[in-house]
Design a protein around this motif. Structure first.
Motif, PDB file in Angstrom:
ATOM      1  N   GLY A 167      80.655  21.917   3.952  1.00  0.00           N
ATOM      2  CA  GLY A 167      79.869  20.677   4.315  1.00  0.00           C
ATOM      3  C   GLY A 167      78.841  19.937   3.345  1.00  0.00           C
ATOM      4  N   GLY A 168      78.943  20.734   2.104  1.00  0.00           N
ATOM      5  CA  GLY A 168      78.320  19.944   0.962  1.00  0.00           C
ATOM      6  C   GLY A 168      77.325  21.149   0.687  1.00  0.00           C
ATOM      7  N   ARG A 169      76.571  20.631  -0.391  1.00  0.00           N
ATOM      8  CA  ARG A 169      75.636  21.700  -1.048  1.00  0.00           C
ATOM      9  C   ARG A 169      74.380  21.691  -0.426  1.00  0.00           C
ATOM     10  N   PHE A 170      73.857  22.891  -0.166  1.00  0.00           N
ATOM     11  CA  PHE A 170      72.393  23.141   0.449  1.00  0.00           C
ATOM     12  C   PHE A 170      71.159  22.812  -0.394  1.00  0.00           C
ATOM     13  N   HIS A 171      70.499  22.265   0.073  1.00  0.00           N
ATOM     14  CA  HIS A 171      68.942  21.784  -0.550  1.00  0.00           C
ATOM     15  C   HIS A 171      67.773  22.300   0.495  1.00  0.00           C
ATOM     16  N   PHE A 172      66.930  22.772  -0.229  1.00  0.00           N
ATOM     17  CA  PHE A 172      65.634  23.105   0.782  1.00  0.00           C
ATOM     18  C   PHE A 172      65.193  21.916   1.472  1.00  0.00           C
ATOM     19  N   GLU A 173      65.261  20.825   1.108  1.00  0.00           N
ATOM     20  CA  GLU A 173      64.792  19.645   1.860  1.00  0.00           C
ATOM     21  C   GLU A 173      65.541  19.563   3.131  1.00  0.00           C
ATOM     22  N   ASP A 174      66.805  20.225   3.216  1.00  0.00           N
ATOM     23  CA  ASP A 174      67.679  20.367   4.429  1.00  0.00           C
ATOM     24  C   ASP A 174      67.052  20.928   5.564  1.00  0.00           C
ATOM     25  N   MET A 175      66.343  21.949   5.382  1.00  0.00           N
ATOM     26  CA  MET A 175      65.597  22.839   6.280  1.00  0.00           C
ATOM     27  C   MET A 175      64.743  22.036   7.207  1.00  0.00           C
ATOM     28  N   LYS A 176      64.074  20.775   6.660  1.00  0.00           N
ATOM     29  CA  LYS A 176      63.347  20.015   7.626  1.00  0.00           C
ATOM     30  C   LYS A 176      64.085  19.301   8.576  1.00  0.00           C
ATOM     31  N   ASP A 177      65.282  18.967   8.409  1.00  0.00           N
ATOM     32  CA  ASP A 177      65.973  18.066   9.419  1.00  0.00           C
ATOM     33  C   ASP A 177      67.194  19.049  10.057  1.00  0.00           C
ATOM     34  N   ASN A 178      67.110  19.341  11.302  1.00  0.00           N
ATOM     35  CA  ASN A 178      68.241  20.077  11.816  1.00  0.00           C
ATOM     36  C   ASN A 178      69.531  19.662  11.733  1.00  0.00           C
ATOM     37  N   GLY A 179      69.624  18.137  11.697  1.00  0.00           N
ATOM     38  CA  GLY A 179      70.798  17.553  11.828  1.00  0.00           C
ATOM     39  C   GLY A 179      71.711  17.721  10.472  1.00  0.00           C
ATOM     40  N   ARG A 180      70.732  17.198   9.327  1.00  0.00           N
ATOM     41  CA  ARG A 180      71.367  17.603   7.811  1.00  0.00           C
ATOM     42  C   ARG A 180      71.802  18.944   8.085  1.00  0.00           C
ATOM     43  N   LEU A 181      70.865  20.096   8.250  1.00  0.00           N
ATOM     44  CA  LEU A 181      71.246  21.251   8.097  1.00  0.00           C
ATOM     45  C   LEU A 181      72.377  21.913   8.668  1.00  0.00           C
ATOM     46  N   SER A 182      72.780  21.402   9.990  1.00  0.00           N
ATOM     47  CA  SER A 182      73.927  21.758  10.747  1.00  0.00           C
ATOM     48  C   SER A 182      75.230  21.084  10.251  1.00  0.00           C
ATOM     49  N   ALA A 183      74.934  19.732   9.613  1.00  0.00           N
ATOM     50  CA  ALA A 183      76.035  19.186   8.724  1.00  0.00           C
ATOM     51  C   ALA A 183      76.504  19.943   7.760  1.00  0.00           C
ATOM     52  N   VAL A 184      75.403  20.505   7.011  1.00  0.00           N
ATOM     53  CA  VAL A 184      75.931  21.128   5.632  1.00  0.00           C
ATOM     54  C   VAL A 184      76.667  22.522   6.174  1.00  0.00           C
ATOM     55  N   PHE A 185      76.006  23.369   7.219  1.00  0.00           N
ATOM     56  CA  PHE A 185      76.833  24.525   7.465  1.00  0.00           C
ATOM     57  C   PHE A 185      77.917  24.557   8.380  1.00  0.00           C
ATOM     58  N   LYS A 186      78.149  23.250   8.574  1.00  0.00           N
ATOM     59  CA  LYS A 186      79.413  22.845   9.563  1.00  0.00           C
ATOM     60  C   LYS A 186      80.640  23.440   8.653  1.00  0.00           C
TER      61      LYS A 186
END
Length: 97
Positions: free
Chosen positions: A30-49
């Motif tokens: 789903g992309g590369r993990f960034h620590f800023e993604d942890m603040k937004d559940n939508g972006r985090l779930s898109a990365v881990f999808k």
């Protein structure tokens, strides 16, 4: 091959295993993990999808293997130091400063 060289080779192998673990957890379908993604559940779930469960499991197992290698290095280093100095009784008098 001396115990010191074996210890260094184990340390290199442990660092390589940690690097592999980091890559397994950072680069995902789903992309590369960034620590800023942890603040937004939508972006985090898109990365881990679409991330396979085997990646996180393999990362945990390799990380444990790398940590257990550190324990083996400490044992090897102590044995090498004891054989260099003579006996185990000498170990109590050594101070590393």
């Amino acid at each position: 091959m001396s115990a010191l060289k074996i210890t260094f080779l184990l340390a290199i192998a442990g660092h390589l295993l940690c690097g592999v673990c980091d890559c397994l957890m950072t680069y995902m379908p789903g992309g590369r993990f960034h620590f800023e993604d942890m603040k937004d559940n939508g972006r985090l779930s898109a990365v881990f999808k679409g991330m396979p469960l085997r990646n996180s499991l393999l990362s945990m197992l390799l990380g444990c293997l790398a940590m257990f290698q550190v324990g083996g290095q400490a044992v090897l280093g102590r044995q090498h130091l004891a054989t260099t100095l003579g006996s185990q009784n000498d170990m109590a008098t050594i101070r590393l400063e």
